[in-house]
Design a protein around this motif. Structure first.
Motif, PDB file in Angstrom:
ATOM      1  N   MET A 191       0.850  -1.200   0.000  1.00  0.00           N
ATOM      2  CA  MET A 191       0.000   0.000   0.000  1.00  0.00           C
ATOM      3  C   MET A 191       0.885   1.251   0.000  1.00  0.00           C
ATOM      4  N   ILE A 192       0.554   2.202  -0.873  1.00  0.00           N
ATOM      5  CA  ILE A 192       1.296   3.461  -0.944  1.00  0.00           C
ATOM      6  C   ILE A 192       0.685   4.432   0.065  1.00  0.00           C
ATOM      7  N   GLN A 193       1.421   4.741   1.113  1.00  0.00           N
ATOM      8  CA  GLN A 193       0.920   5.601   2.184  1.00  0.00           C
ATOM      9  C   GLN A 193       1.383   7.045   2.078  1.00  0.00           C
ATOM     10  N   GLN A 194       2.523   7.252   1.389  1.00  0.00           N
ATOM     11  CA  GLN A 194       3.082   8.601   1.330  1.00  0.00           C
ATOM     12  C   GLN A 194       3.983   8.735   0.118  1.00  0.00           C
ATOM     13  N   LEU A 195       3.997   9.946  -0.462  1.00  0.00           N
ATOM     14  CA  LEU A 195       4.881  10.245  -1.575  1.00  0.00           C
ATOM     15  C   LEU A 195       5.579  11.571  -1.293  1.00  0.00           C
ATOM     16  N   ARG A 196       6.863  11.623  -1.606  1.00  0.00           N
ATOM     17  CA  ARG A 196       7.602  12.879  -1.482  1.00  0.00           C
ATOM     18  C   ARG A 196       8.317  13.134  -2.804  1.00  0.00           C
ATOM     19  N   GLY A 197       8.029  14.272  -3.419  1.00  0.00           N
ATOM     20  CA  GLY A 197       8.646  14.561  -4.704  1.00  0.00           C
ATOM     21  C   GLY A 197       8.285  15.947  -5.190  1.00  0.00           C
ATOM     22  N   THR A 198       8.456  16.163  -6.495  1.00  0.00           N
ATOM     23  CA  THR A 198       8.222  17.474  -7.104  1.00  0.00           C
ATOM     24  C   THR A 198       6.878  17.490  -7.840  1.00  0.00           C
ATOM     25  N   VAL A 199       6.103  18.516  -7.611  1.00  0.00           N
ATOM     26  CA  VAL A 199       4.812  18.655  -8.273  1.00  0.00           C
ATOM     27  C   VAL A 199       5.044  19.052  -9.728  1.00  0.00           C
ATOM     28  N   ILE A 200       4.581  18.232 -10.663  1.00  0.00           N
ATOM     29  CA  ILE A 200       4.764  18.533 -12.084  1.00  0.00           C
ATOM     30  C   ILE A 200       3.442  18.838 -12.784  1.00  0.00           C
ATOM     31  N   GLU A 201       2.349  18.630 -12.082  1.00  0.00           N
ATOM     32  CA  GLU A 201       1.035  18.958 -12.638  1.00  0.00           C
ATOM     33  C   GLU A 201       0.054  19.135 -11.491  1.00  0.00           C
ATOM     34  N   ALA A 202      -0.791  20.175 -11.596  1.00  0.00           N
ATOM     35  CA  ALA A 202      -1.784  20.410 -10.547  1.00  0.00           C
ATOM     36  C   ALA A 202      -3.052  20.965 -11.175  1.00  0.00           C
ATOM     37  N   GLY A 203      -4.171  20.251 -10.971  1.00  0.00           N
ATOM     38  CA  GLY A 203      -5.456  20.711 -11.477  1.00  0.00           C
ATOM     39  C   GLY A 203      -6.360  21.092 -10.329  1.00  0.00           C
ATOM     40  N   ALA A 204      -7.657  21.171 -10.600  1.00  0.00           N
ATOM     41  CA  ALA A 204      -8.608  21.556  -9.557  1.00  0.00           C
ATOM     42  C   ALA A 204      -8.766  20.460  -8.517  1.00  0.00           C
ATOM     43  N   THR A 205      -8.735  19.202  -8.961  1.00  0.00           N
ATOM     44  CA  THR A 205      -8.905  18.079  -8.025  1.00  0.00           C
ATOM     45  C   THR A 205      -7.947  16.930  -8.344  1.00  0.00           C
ATOM     46  N   THR A 206      -6.865  17.218  -9.053  1.00  0.00           N
ATOM     47  CA  THR A 206      -5.855  16.198  -9.366  1.00  0.00           C
ATOM     48  C   THR A 206      -4.468  16.816  -9.287  1.00  0.00           C
ATOM     49  N   PHE A 207      -3.474  15.964  -9.152  1.00  0.00           N
ATOM     50  CA  PHE A 207      -2.088  16.428  -9.229  1.00  0.00           C
ATOM     51  C   PHE A 207      -1.206  15.262  -9.658  1.00  0.00           C
ATOM     52  N   THR A 208      -0.027  15.609 -10.167  1.00  0.00           N
ATOM     53  CA  THR A 208       0.974  14.594 -10.506  1.00  0.00           C
ATOM     54  C   THR A 208       2.264  14.982  -9.823  1.00  0.00           C
ATOM     55  N   ILE A 209       2.865  14.025  -9.129  1.00  0.00           N
ATOM     56  CA  ILE A 209       4.099  14.284  -8.404  1.00  0.00           C
ATOM     57  C   ILE A 209       5.199  13.355  -8.914  1.00  0.00           C
ATOM     58  N   ASP A 210       6.361  13.940  -9.196  1.00  0.00           N
ATOM     59  CA  ASP A 210       7.502  13.175  -9.708  1.00  0.00           C
ATOM     60  C   ASP A 210       8.324  12.664  -8.528  1.00  0.00           C
ATOM     61  N   VAL A 211       8.395  11.340  -8.427  1.00  0.00           N
ATOM     62  CA  VAL A 211       9.177  10.714  -7.362  1.00  0.00           C
ATOM     63  C   VAL A 211      10.262   9.858  -8.016  1.00  0.00           C
ATOM     64  N   GLY A 212      11.486  10.354  -8.008  1.00  0.00           N
ATOM     65  CA  GLY A 212      12.596   9.604  -8.592  1.00  0.00           C
ATOM     66  C   GLY A 212      12.426   9.311 -10.070  1.00  0.00           C
ATOM     67  N   GLY A 213      11.812  10.240 -10.800  1.00  0.00           N
ATOM     68  CA  GLY A 213      11.631  10.050 -12.225  1.00  0.00           C
ATOM     69  C   GLY A 213      10.334   9.370 -12.612  1.00  0.00           C
TER      70      GLY A 213
END
Length: 202
Positions: free
Chosen positions: A1-23
């Motif tokens: 189970m994925i409980q946490q992510l730490r990385g760089t935000v590469i996309e952010a919408g009204a109710t979605t986001f994409t985070i880059d974790v190690g590529g």
């Protein structure tokens, strides 16, 4: 189970986001308040929940671990799926949810879009003991104070992301505009909850 992510935000919408974790880019659904607090190019940590279905795997991300726990908890109630769970944690902080369920405040639960009186009663019956396990946190997203008119766009997009029409979103923004005038430091999360409550009372 994925409980946490730490990385760089590469996309952010009204109710979605994409985070880059190690590529690797992880896309997640989220609440409008959490989305409003994310900034492109900035490093951040999000608390996540993975919902697995026969034909899909959907990741949900939250600013606060208490919101994630509340999101997972409410889905143990019959009739509450991920979409409704997101709406619940968008309107009610973990502490507010715990209080509403434990005090059998059906009106407060019904302020969430998609929850009627019968649904609220089921939640009280099925979650009354479980909800006491929620951490004692406010669950307020760490979104920055809204600047002039920027808040209106973010709240409107968030409401439309939850299924409200453009007209309803505009009406809700008008309903809470006085709150921004009274307190310019009010967060997007607080404005979202007030806007949703105003729509629920119509």
């Amino acid at each position: 189970m994925i409980q946490q992510l730490r990385g760089t935000v590469i996309e952010a919408g009204a109710t979605t986001f994409t985070i880059d974790v190690g590529g690797v880019g992880f896309k997640a659904l989220t609440t409008p308040a959490t989305a409003a607090g994310l900034r492109l190019g900035e490093s951040t940590t999000v608390h996540t929940s993975l919902v697995v279905r026969e034909d899909s795997m959907t990741l949900f991300g939250f600013d606060d671990p208490g919101e994630r726990d509340a999101f997972e908890l409410v889905q143990t109630a019959s009739g509450v799926g991920p979409k409704l769970a997101v709406a619940i944690v968008s309107v009610l902080s973990p502490a507010e949810l715990r209080h509403a369920v434990s005090s059998e405040d059906l009106a407060r639960l019904c302020s969430v879009p998609g929850i009627g009186r019968k649904g609220a009663q089921k939640m009280v019956i099925e979650l009354k003991d479980k909800v006491l396990l929620l951490a004692d946190v406010t669950g307020e997203a760490k979104a920055p104070a809204p600047t002039t008119e920027v808040w209106r766009e973010q709240v409107s997009e968030g409401l439309q992301g939850l299924g409200w029409s453009t007209r309803d979103a505009a009406t809700a923004c008008d309903n809470v505009a006085h709150l921004v005038q009274a307190d310019p430091s009010m967060s997007i999360g607080s404005l979202m909850r007030s806007a949703l409550n105003s729509l629920a009372k119509r």
